[in-house]
Motif scaffolding. Structure first.
Motif, PDB file in Angstrom:
ATOM      1  N   GLN A 179      -0.818   4.166  -3.195  1.00 28.75           N
ATOM      2  CA  GLN A 179      -0.964   2.719  -3.408  1.00 28.75           C
ATOM      3  C   GLN A 179      -0.909   2.427  -4.899  1.00 28.75           C
ATOM      4  O   GLN A 179      -1.524   3.137  -5.705  1.00 28.75           O
ATOM      5  N   GLN A 180      -0.159   1.399  -5.236  1.00 24.10           N
ATOM      6  CA  GLN A 180      -0.042   1.027  -6.645  1.00 24.10           C
ATOM      7  C   GLN A 180       0.078  -0.489  -6.763  1.00 24.10           C
ATOM      8  O   GLN A 180       0.801  -1.129  -5.991  1.00 24.10           O
ATOM      9  N   VAL A 181      -0.657  -1.050  -7.724  1.00 21.16           N
ATOM     10  CA  VAL A 181      -0.548  -2.471  -8.040  1.00 21.16           C
ATOM     11  C   VAL A 181       0.366  -2.622  -9.254  1.00 21.16           C
ATOM     12  O   VAL A 181       0.161  -1.966 -10.283  1.00 21.16           O
ATOM     13  N   ILE A 204       6.003   1.251   4.619  1.00 16.44           N
ATOM     14  CA  ILE A 204       5.885   0.678   3.277  1.00 16.44           C
ATOM     15  C   ILE A 204       5.373  -0.755   3.419  1.00 16.44           C
ATOM     16  O   ILE A 204       6.037  -1.608   4.002  1.00 16.44           O
ATOM     17  N   ARG A 205       4.188  -0.991   2.914  1.00 19.76           N
ATOM     18  CA  ARG A 205       3.596  -2.332   2.960  1.00 19.76           C
ATOM     19  C   ARG A 205       3.585  -2.918   1.556  1.00 19.76           C
ATOM     20  O   ARG A 205       3.095  -2.277   0.608  1.00 19.76           O
ATOM     21  N   ILE A 206       4.102  -4.133   1.427  1.00 17.78           N
ATOM     22  CA  ILE A 206       4.159  -4.811   0.143  1.00 17.78           C
ATOM     23  C   ILE A 206       3.379  -6.118   0.252  1.00 17.78           C
ATOM     24  O   ILE A 206       3.751  -7.011   1.021  1.00 17.78           O
ATOM     25  N   ASP A 207       2.265  -6.212  -0.479  1.00 15.69           N
ATOM     26  CA  ASP A 207       1.432  -7.418  -0.500  1.00 15.69           C
ATOM     27  C   ASP A 207       1.669  -8.148  -1.810  1.00 15.69           C
ATOM     28  O   ASP A 207       1.662  -7.532  -2.882  1.00 15.69           O
ATOM     29  N   ARG A 235       1.176  -5.375  -4.626  1.00 19.69           N
ATOM     30  CA  ARG A 235       0.592  -4.085  -4.268  1.00 19.69           C
ATOM     31  C   ARG A 235       1.513  -3.385  -3.266  1.00 19.69           C
ATOM     32  O   ARG A 235       1.861  -3.952  -2.233  1.00 19.69           O
ATOM     33  N   VAL A 236       1.886  -2.149  -3.584  1.00 22.64           N
ATOM     34  CA  VAL A 236       2.735  -1.345  -2.698  1.00 22.64           C
ATOM     35  C   VAL A 236       1.887  -0.236  -2.091  1.00 22.64           C
ATOM     36  O   VAL A 236       1.241   0.526  -2.817  1.00 22.64           O
ATOM     37  N   THR A 237       1.888  -0.151  -0.766  1.00 20.04           N
ATOM     38  CA  THR A 237       1.193   0.922  -0.052  1.00 20.04           C
ATOM     39  C   THR A 237       2.229   1.688   0.763  1.00 20.04           C
ATOM     40  O   THR A 237       2.943   1.108   1.576  1.00 20.04           O
TER      41      THR A 237
END
Length: 240
Positions: free
Chosen positions: A62-64, A130-133, A140-142
């Motif tokens: 996870q990275q912001v 791949i979840r992108i918020d 935020r990429v998870t």
């Protein structure tokens, strides 16, 4: 004239979509070697020192990514454009909610590892979620992978008991096609294999699979960050 411009635009869009592919397996291997070297056992062991599995025993990154001054809508448009151009199988985009600011992608990258063992030959694929918020000024990429998808060829090892060494070419067959008795579909849980488990009969296969999976997470995050700041072609702004 309009027809000519339309053709040029179509060709340009095709080129953009082609370039927007995240990464083919061969390019991913080159990328991984550049970052971590080609000694897969050592690379996997070193990476594992900084990795933790989540509560579902999945490998999760996870990275912001900050984008000061950009609105939620601007970021959504840029990332949605990247996602739809990159993952052209639209079924890969399992959620696309502009209001919630959330895009979820599940897309398989095939044959990231092909390894010949003593008795078997293995082809490894992964299907990251791949979840992108998206929020104002940041994304935020998870990235999550729980299993390696394995095609095992029991006739393809160095000491295979069969004289037929040609079956592994059928590893490109469609999933669950059981017409070849030598081929088996399997799932290996990452948590139960090297480097998270030291004694592993598939240690060499899983070492490279871990490094390639990790490298792909970096590639995804790099691509999302680039899309946020530069779009796909690098000149997508309001000055037109």
């Amino acid at each position: 004239m309009k027809k000519t411009l339309f053709v040029i635009a179509a060709l340009l869009m095709t080129a953009v979509c082609t370039q927007a592919q995240v990464m083919k397996a061969a390019d991913l291997e080159k990328y991984a070697k550049q970052r971590y070297g080609d000694k897969w056992l050592d690379a996997a062991r070193n990476l594992a020192k900084g990795l933790t599995l989540d509560q579902n025993e999945s490998l999760t990154y996870q990275q912001v990514i900050e984008a000061p001054g950009k609105s939620k809508e601007q970021l959504y448009v840029a990332i949605n454009y990247w996602a739809t151009a990159t993952f052209r199988d639209h079924q890969a985009i399992t959620l696309n909610d502009k209001e919630a600011g959330c895009i979820i992608i599940s897309s398989t990258i095939k044959d990231i590892v092909e390894h010949t063992g003593t008795l078997n030959k293995y082809s490894v694929s992964i299907t990251p979620v791949i979840r992108i918020d998206i929020k104002p000024g940041k994304v935020r990429v998870t990235y999550t992978v729980q299993n390696y998808d394995i095609l095992r060829d029991v006739s393809g090892g160095w000491l295979s008991v069969t004289d037929d060494k040609r079956t592994f070419g059928d590893s490109k067959r469609k999933k669950e096609d059981n017409t070849n008795a030598y081929l088996y579909d399997e799932q290996w849980e990452i948590a139960h294999h090297y480097p998270f488990v030291d004694k592993d009969a598939q240690k060499r296969t899983c070492a490279k699979a871990l490094v390639m999976t990790h490298a792909y997470s970096n590639a995804i995050i790099d691509k999302v960050e680039n899309a946020m700041h530069n779009g796909i072609v690098g000149n997508e702004d309001d000055n037109w």
